[in-house]
Structures are given as structure tokens and as C-alpha cells.
Design a protein around this motif. Structure first.
Motif, PDB file in Angstrom:
ATOM      1  N   LYS A 180     -37.096   8.662  -6.256  1.00  0.00           N
ATOM      2  CA  LYS A 180     -38.251   7.818  -6.805  1.00  0.00           C
ATOM      3  C   LYS A 180     -39.481   8.783  -7.405  1.00  0.00           C
ATOM      4  N   ASN A 181     -39.308  10.196  -7.304  1.00  0.00           N
ATOM      5  CA  ASN A 181     -40.086  11.114  -7.850  1.00  0.00           C
ATOM      6  C   ASN A 181     -41.576  10.934  -7.157  1.00  0.00           C
ATOM      7  N   ASN A 182     -41.752  10.759  -6.152  1.00  0.00           N
ATOM      8  CA  ASN A 182     -42.989  10.375  -5.270  1.00  0.00           C
ATOM      9  C   ASN A 182     -43.230  11.542  -4.381  1.00  0.00           C
ATOM     10  N   TRP A 183     -44.206  12.378  -4.628  1.00  0.00           N
ATOM     11  CA  TRP A 183     -44.362  13.673  -3.736  1.00  0.00           C
ATOM     12  C   TRP A 183     -45.639  13.701  -3.174  1.00  0.00           C
ATOM     13  N   HIS A 184     -46.410  12.586  -3.148  1.00  0.00           N
ATOM     14  CA  HIS A 184     -47.773  12.382  -2.734  1.00  0.00           C
ATOM     15  C   HIS A 184     -47.845  12.466  -1.060  1.00  0.00           C
TER      16      HIS A 184
ATOM     17  N   ALA B 208     -38.066  10.658  -1.684  1.00  0.00           N
ATOM     18  CA  ALA B 208     -39.008  11.081  -2.511  1.00  0.00           C
ATOM     19  C   ALA B 208     -38.461  11.653  -3.877  1.00  0.00           C
TER      20      ALA B 208
ATOM     21  N   ASN C  16     -40.152   1.422  -2.825  1.00  0.00           N
ATOM     22  CA  ASN C  16     -40.335   2.931  -2.785  1.00  0.00           C
ATOM     23  C   ASN C  16     -38.975   3.316  -1.993  1.00  0.00           C
TER      24      ASN C  16
ATOM     25  N   HIS D 142     -46.278  14.651   0.470  1.00  0.00           N
ATOM     26  CA  HIS D 142     -44.886  15.058   1.000  1.00  0.00           C
ATOM     27  C   HIS D 142     -44.747  16.198   1.893  1.00  0.00           C
TER      28      HIS D 142
END
Length: 250
Positions: free
Chosen positions: A210-214, A207, A130, A216
Motif C-alpha cells: 500500500k506504500n504507506n510508511w507513516h 506497508a 489498508n 513505520h
């Protein structure tokens, strides 16, 4: 210029856009500094071998040392904030004007994105993971993670205000080293809880890439609240008053 206009100018800092090239040099420094922070700090987190996971100590030292060395390199140009929470903490104490603060935060986020993108390009796809993104421990509630990020960032910003107080005459050591050690201490404690971001831009870069906003929001709200509280407490309680400046002799 009227008294009210002068007060507004001292708050907004509009003249910084035209008075000299110092602001643009500072923005370049903040971009490069945040780029290197994310590239090198997050690069330490990536695991190339299943049996050679990076230790908490190694990660903590990497982040502390990179910030300390960057402070030596660009501190005279921009102050080496490389962190929106630090910028906002200095804003509430009047040490960073509104326009400069906004522009700093923009270039810090851009630098973090560029650093994370460069890390992805430089790392084989099987080992990217990640990209060093921060995430709370699975057993930690979001409110607990928010609180821990706020407290850790409070410590960092409180130390920054203390060692950078221009009126203090008792500091004999290195301010960049003190700040780097504060970051190392925060990471040693916080990595197992939240990944120890203490820097919204540092979490924002991975973020975005990797387009990961959990969860955030935690890494913006926690550090910003911690930084603002640290700035206000230092300004109104601990900042060296003018009448004590000349009497300090330790």
C-alpha cells in the motif's frame, strides 16, 4: 582449524550454506509461514460490512492460532520464527547463526509482501482498506507506541525462550500453544494501542503493497529492541544452567 576460526564459524554459521540442504528447506518454510501469517491474520482485520467490524478478540485469536498451527507444521524445519524480532532474539542467545538470521529476515519480509499482495488480489477493491496495516492510535505519541511494541514483543520472545529451552524438563504442555496464547494476549492488549504488530515483517508487507510508511519505524525498532532485551535477559538470568539440568524434576 584454529580456536579463533572455530569460534568465528560458530558465530557466523558459514558451513550451513554448503553442509546440507537443511538451510534451504528452512528458508522455504519461513517464506511460506510468513506468507500464511500475513494473509490469514491480516485477512481477519478487513471489514466487508459496515455493521460487521471484526472484534479485537477475533483478530487476536486469528493471529495466535495461525502461529500456533504453523509452529506445529514447520517448527521442526525452521523453528517457525516467521518474525525478524524472534530471529534476532534467538541470534543474541546463540541459537541462530548470523548467516541464517540474515537470510531468515529476508525471506520473512518477502513472504509478508507476498501474503499482503495475495490478500489484495483476493479482496474486492472496496474492502481492501489498508490491508490490515498497523498504525498507532491517533492520541498515542510515537514514543509511547514504540515502548508498547517493545514490551509486547519482549513478552512474546521471553515466552519463546522459556518454552523452547532444551535443558528444561518440567514442560509437559505444548510449546506452540503457549506461544500462540502469548500472541493472543499481546493482541488483546495491544491492538487498541498500536495494532499489536510485534513482528516487523507483518507490518512490512502491507506497508510495501500500500506504500504507506507513516510511523513505520516503530514496527521495526520496538519489536527488535523488545526481542533483543528478552533474549539477553533469558540467556544471562533465566536459562537453565548445565549443573541444574540433571537435577530438575518437577
Amino acid at each position: 582449524m584454529s580456536k579463533d576460526m572455530k569460534a568465528a564459524e560458530s558465530y557466523v554459521g558459514l558451513s550451513e550454506l554448503t553442509a546440507s540442504t537443511n538451510l534451504w528447506r528452512a528458508l522455504c518454510a519461513e517464506f511460506i509461514g510468513t506468507f500464511l501469517l500475513v494473509l490469514i491474520g491480516c485477512g481477519t482485520i478487513l471489514q466487508f460490512k459496515p455493521t460487521a467490524a471484526p472484534s479485537i478478540v477475533a483478530i487476536s485469536l486469528a493471529f495466535g492460532l495461525i502461529v500456533a498451527t504453523l509452529a506445529q507444521a514447520i517448527g521442526h524445519v525452521s523453528g517457525c520464527h516467521v518474525n525478524p524480532a524472534v530471529t534476532l532474539s534467538l541470534f543474541v542467545t546463540g541459537d541462530c547463526k548470523l548467516i541464517r538470521s540474515c537470510l531468515y529476515i529476508v525471506v520473512q519480509c518477502l513472504g509478508a509482501m507476498a501474503g499482503s499482495a495475495m490478500l489484495m488480489v483476493a479482496t474486492p477493491s472496496d474492502f481492501q482498506g489498508n490491508l490490515g496495516a498497523t498504525a498507532p492510535h491517533a492520541d498515542l505519541a510515537p514514543a509511547q507506541a514504540f515502548f508498547y511494541e517493545a514490551v509486547l514483543t519482549f513478552l512474546l520472545c521471553f515466552v519463546i525462550h522459556g518454552v523452547c529451552d532444551a535443558k528444561r524438563k518440567d514442560i509437559k504442555g505444548s510449546a506452540p500453544l503457549a506461544i500462540g496464547l502469548a500472541i493472543t494476549a499481546c493482541h488483546l492488549s495491544g491492538i487498541k494501542y498500536t495494532g499489536s504488530s510485534i513482528n516487523p515483517a507483518r507490518s512490512f508487507g502491507p506497508a510495501v503493497i500500500k506504500n504507506n510508511w507513516h510511523n513505520h519505524w516503530i514496527y521495526w525498532a520496538g519489536p527488535i529492541i523488545g526481542g533483543l532485551v528478552a533474549g539477553l535477559i533469558y540467556k544471562f538470568i533465566f536459562k537453565v544452567p548445565k549443573d541444574e539440568e540433571d537435577s530438575m524434576d518437577f
